[in-house]
Design a protein around this motif. Structure first.
Motif: not given
Length: 201
Positions: A80-100
């Motif tokens: 699969y070479m189509g659009i991918c959420e993680n490629t466009v935006f990066g993975s979701l941050h579930h660990n608050i230590s990584q972001i505010s």
């Protein structure tokens, strides 16, 4: 005490070329739990042509567990070479230590939900009195900080609402890309299915 898995049996079927087999072992333990092993191609000719791919069929009916479907996919079939959420935006941050916490809110809630939660907190001034999405955000805050202080939550909500439009990878942006990705993957998988061989174990 750790229980070991014991092989209970093996299912074998003929491979597509008829010169070998495809197999899957089945295991059980002393707790009456059961699981299936990997699907194996036991044919040198078919190994040079196919790889095994699996697909989980989720059941939403009580008493019916999920099931796995297995396919032989040509080795040269393109990924699969189509659009991918993680490629466009990066993975979701579930660990608050990584972001505010404000960024976490932007990534996981719509702008409308944040505005509604902010307004509810502004009126009620207490985490014990809020409902709906505001209550869920309160739970998130407690999970990350072990605190439900209304003043802290209001501050994060205000920051999130003000920063939302400029944030790359907000929930609202991700929803749009997620829908596009789902449609493209469905189209890709539908075409790939025409080239696959279903394994009927």
């Amino acid at each position: 005490m750790k229980m070991s898995w014991e092989e209970m049996g093996v299912t074998r079927i003929s491979c597509p070329c008829g010169k070998g087999t495809i197999s899957q072992s089945h295991y059980g333990d002393d707790w009456n739990r059961f699981k299936d092993g990997p699907v194996l191609i036991e044919c040198e000719e078919c190994k040079r042509k196919y790889r095994v791919e699996s697909e989980c069929n989720c059941s939403y009916h009580p008493g019916h567990g999920d099931s796995m479907a297995y396919y032989l996919t040509p080795l040269d079939y393109p990924p699969y070479m189509g659009i991918c959420e993680n490629t466009v935006f990066g993975s979701l941050h579930h660990n608050i230590s990584q972001i505010s916490f404000a960024d976490y809110l932007i990534e996981n809630y719509s702008l409308q939900d944040l505005i509604v939660a902010k307004e509810e907190y502004s009126v009620k001034h207490s985490s014990a009195k809020v409902d709906g999405v505001a209550k869920q955000i309160c739970r998130d805050h407690k999970r990350f900080f072990n605190s439900v202080k209304a003043c802290s939550i209001i501050s994060y909500l205000e920051t999130a609402v003000c920063s939302y439009a400029m944030y790359h990878g907000s929930y609202d942006q991700r929803i749009i890309v997620r829908k596009e990705e789902r449609a493209e993957r469905e189209k890709y998988n539908s075409e790939k299915r025409k080239h696959q061989v279903k394994i009927k174990l």
